[in-house]
Scaffold this active site. Structure first.
Site, mmCIF file in Angstrom:
data_model
loop_
_atom_site.group_PDB
_atom_site.id
_atom_site.type_symbol
_atom_site.label_atom_id
_atom_site.label_comp_id
_atom_site.label_asym_id
_atom_site.label_seq_id
_atom_site.Cartn_x
_atom_site.Cartn_y
_atom_site.Cartn_z
ATOM 1 C CB SER A 1 -75.336 -20.073 26.368
ATOM 2 O OG SER A 1 -76.443 -20.434 25.565
ATOM 3 C CG ASN B 1 -83.542 -13.054 18.875
ATOM 4 O OD1 ASN B 1 -82.675 -13.870 19.205
ATOM 5 N ND2 ASN B 1 -83.444 -12.292 17.798
ATOM 6 C CB THR C 1 -72.788 8.847 65.485
ATOM 7 O OG1 THR C 1 -72.178 9.586 66.536
ATOM 8 C CG2 THR C 1 -74.293 8.749 65.735
ATOM 9 C CG HIS C 2 -68.807 10.034 63.664
ATOM 10 N ND1 HIS C 2 -68.551 10.669 62.464
ATOM 11 C CD2 HIS C 2 -69.845 10.703 64.220
ATOM 12 C CE1 HIS C 2 -69.383 11.694 62.317
ATOM 13 N NE2 HIS C 2 -70.183 11.734 63.364
ATOM 14 C CB SER D 1 -57.123 -20.610 64.003
ATOM 15 O OG SER D 1 -55.739 -20.628 63.656
ATOM 16 C CE LYS E 1 -58.374 -15.412 65.607
ATOM 17 N NZ LYS E 1 -57.623 -15.367 64.394
ATOM 18 C CG ASN F 1 -61.280 -17.114 63.144
ATOM 19 O OD1 ASN F 1 -61.007 -16.291 64.013
ATOM 20 N ND2 ASN F 1 -60.374 -17.917 62.598
ATOM 21 C CD GLU G 1 -64.061 -13.389 58.790
ATOM 22 O OE1 GLU G 1 -62.963 -12.942 58.477
ATOM 23 O OE2 GLU G 1 -64.215 -14.444 59.435
ATOM 24 C CE1 TYR H 1 -80.485 -12.399 22.175
ATOM 25 C CE2 TYR H 1 -79.141 -12.660 20.208
ATOM 26 C CZ TYR H 1 -79.458 -13.017 21.502
ATOM 27 O OH TYR H 1 -78.734 -13.987 22.136
ATOM 28 C CD GLN I 1 -75.244 -17.326 24.544
ATOM 29 O OE1 GLN I 1 -76.099 -17.786 23.798
ATOM 30 N NE2 GLN I 1 -73.956 -17.581 24.396
ATOM 31 C CE LYS J 1 -79.371 -17.128 28.781
ATOM 32 N NZ LYS J 1 -79.636 -15.888 28.007
HETATM 33 N N1 ARG Z 1 -78.743 -18.483 23.767
HETATM 34 C C1 ARG Z 1 -79.254 -17.246 23.282
HETATM 35 C C2 ARG Z 1 -79.300 -16.214 24.423
HETATM 36 O O1 ARG Z 1 -79.204 -16.605 25.524
HETATM 37 C C3 ARG Z 1 -80.626 -17.422 22.724
HETATM 38 C C4 ARG Z 1 -80.981 -16.442 21.678
HETATM 39 C C5 ARG Z 1 -80.203 -16.664 20.455
HETATM 40 N N2 ARG Z 1 -80.607 -15.770 19.416
HETATM 41 C C6 ARG Z 1 -79.829 -15.497 18.365
HETATM 42 N N3 ARG Z 1 -80.266 -14.637 17.525
HETATM 43 N N4 ARG Z 1 -78.663 -16.055 18.184
HETATM 44 O O2 ARG Z 1 -79.417 -15.025 24.200
#
Ligand code: ARG
Length: 461
Positions: free
Chosen positions: A24, A111, A156-157, A278, A284, A286, A291, A318, A323, A326
């Protein structure tokens, strides 16, 4: 090949595809500041509690500062084989300080480490989002003050309803965005508990002081339950919900900018700075930024949906599913920041065409309600009867191709003989707007006062 991380138990490294799905680092390298802050707080606490020596803690803190410096300078080599930001930082620390680096992970797990890093990141993301919303609100309030008396049709509408002012319309968004900022700050408040010390899931037998680390990282308190600490992501869901609602508000405003700047409406124009041309149609102009703001909502609401789906039915505590929190969160937060800045730019840029808006406000019999109200007030008719009489007057106007204020008194008296020429006082769009003086109404005096109130309130923040 030997295993860089779990060489004790493992004799082989991961398959290429295992590394590809598992690593990751490309995404969570963004947590490096939070990761180093968390580790520093943890190391200092371990020494204070007598779990590691002061000398080791000193070496760890100094080494972590060096790692931070390398990342900041762009000289740090991130490695996929080391999976994530936590292992990357720790491995480099080991290269720099040697043996004491191995003591940093005492009474800790990735974790609780990642949960802590991510809460810290989301906490500042909430603050940044609220600040970005504040900038947009300030732009809207400024433009509302300039346009407190600019008459436009209210809909309205999407059918002409009653005259309002452009300032009043903009301030409606200020109210919505102020609640959005509030939602981010509420989420911030609720997420501000520290998971560090939850360890892998069950807590730790080491005599750690969780108050100390929570305090050092600016949390209000430690999370009370270690399982909850490592496995909950409702803090991110709540922030993403706030983001999705804010994005929805942005998309409504963006859509209105698209409508207003269309030649068919002609209510406003954007300058060259916020328009695109355009490649084939030379005429144009735009509103691409509007948008794209409208479209970013898909990404942001999509991120909320992604994480909700990841979390659904995930057993405690966990699991690696977490993971995936993020990428979704970063994407939404980035998209929202961009959309907010683009919208703030457009609001400062937009040039309302007051004449066109006022002209449009007078079409569509927009002061019909004012006639009905006059009949109630001056002739004592029940509102339902006044509505009926007015409907007949509108029909007369429609048949003769006239606006309500172009009708002759005699035309109206054919419908209701007791009408006097006093009724002409309520037929103009200005009179209609100005009469709506009750709190929250569109009367220019109200709008001016509200715009000034917002401008002052936003300056104080
Ligand atoms: N990269 C992991 C995450 O974002 C970190 C935690 C990893 N923990 C594990 N038990 N493998 O969640």
């Amino acid at each position: 090949s030997e295993n860089q991380m779990w060489g004790g138990r493992f004799s082989q490294g991961p398959a290429e595809i295992m590394e590809a799905i598992n690593a990751s680092i490309d995404i969570d390298k963004r947590l490096w500041r939070e990761d180093i802050a968390g580790s520093k707080a943890h190391a200092a606490m371990l020494a204070e509690a007598g779990i590691i020596s002061r000398a080791d803690a000193g070496a760890i803190l100094k080494g972590l500062d060096q790692v931070a410096g390398e990342i900041e300078a762009g000289t740090f080599k991130f490695s996929k084989a080391l999976e994530d930001i936590h292992m990357n930082v720790e491995a480099r620390l080991k290269e720099i300080i040697g043996e004491p680096a191995g003591r940093l992970h005492t009474a800790r797990s990735r974790n609780d480490q990642v949960a802590t890093d991510f809460r810290l990141w989301c906490r500042s993301a909430c603050e940044d989002a609220a600040a970005g919303i504040g900038d947009l609100m300030a732009a809207l309030a400024d433009r509302a003050l300039d346009n407190a008396d600019a008459i436009m049709p209210g809909f309205t509408h999407l059918q002409t309803a009653q005259p309002v002012t452009f300032g009043h319309h903009l301030l409606a968004y200020v109210e919505m965005f102020s609640r959005d900022a509030g939602r981010f700050m509420d989420a911030r408040e609720r997420m501000n508990e520290c998971p560090l010390g939850s360890a892998a899931l069950a807590g730790t037998p080491f005599p750690i002081n969780r108050e100390t680390t929570a305090d050092a990282l600016g949390f209000d308190r430690p999370c009370a339950n270690s399982l909850d600490g490592v496995s909950s992501r409702d803090f991110a869901l709540e922030m993403l919900s706030a983001a999705a609602i804010a994005a929805t508000h942005l998309s409504r405003l963006a859509e209105e900018i698209v409508l207003w700047t269309s030649p068919q409406f002609g209510f406003a124009s954007l300058t060259d700075a916020f328009s695109t041309g355009s490649s084939i149609m030379p005429q144009k102009r735009n509103p691409d930024a509007a948008e794209l703001v409208r479209a970013k909502t898909g990404r942001i609401t999509g991120s909320l949906n992604s994480l909700l789906t990841v979390m659904k039915a995930l057993p405690l505590a966990y699991a690696k599913d977490l993971q995936e929190d993020k990428a979704a969160t970063f994407e939404a937060v980035d998209a929202l920041a961009l959309a907010l800045s683009a919208m703030t730019g457009m609001i400062r840029d937009i040039n309302p065409n007051r004449d066109a808006m006022k002209e449009a406000a007078a079409r569509g019999f927009s002061t019909a309600t004012d006639i009905a109200d006059w009949l109630v007030r001056e002739l004592g008719l029940p509102f339902r009867d006044a509505h009926h009489v007015t409907g007949r007057i509108v029909a007369v106007a429609e048949q003769s191709g006239k606006r309500l204020d172009q009708l002759a008194l005699a035309d109206m008296q054919k419908v209701e003989p007791k009408i006097t020429d006093d009724i002409f006082n309520v037929l103009s769009v200005e009179a209609s707007a100005a009469s709506r003086k009750a709190y929250g109404g569109t009367a220019p005096d109200n709008v001016k006062r509200e715009a000034q109130r917002w401008i002052a309130a936003l300056k104080k923040e």
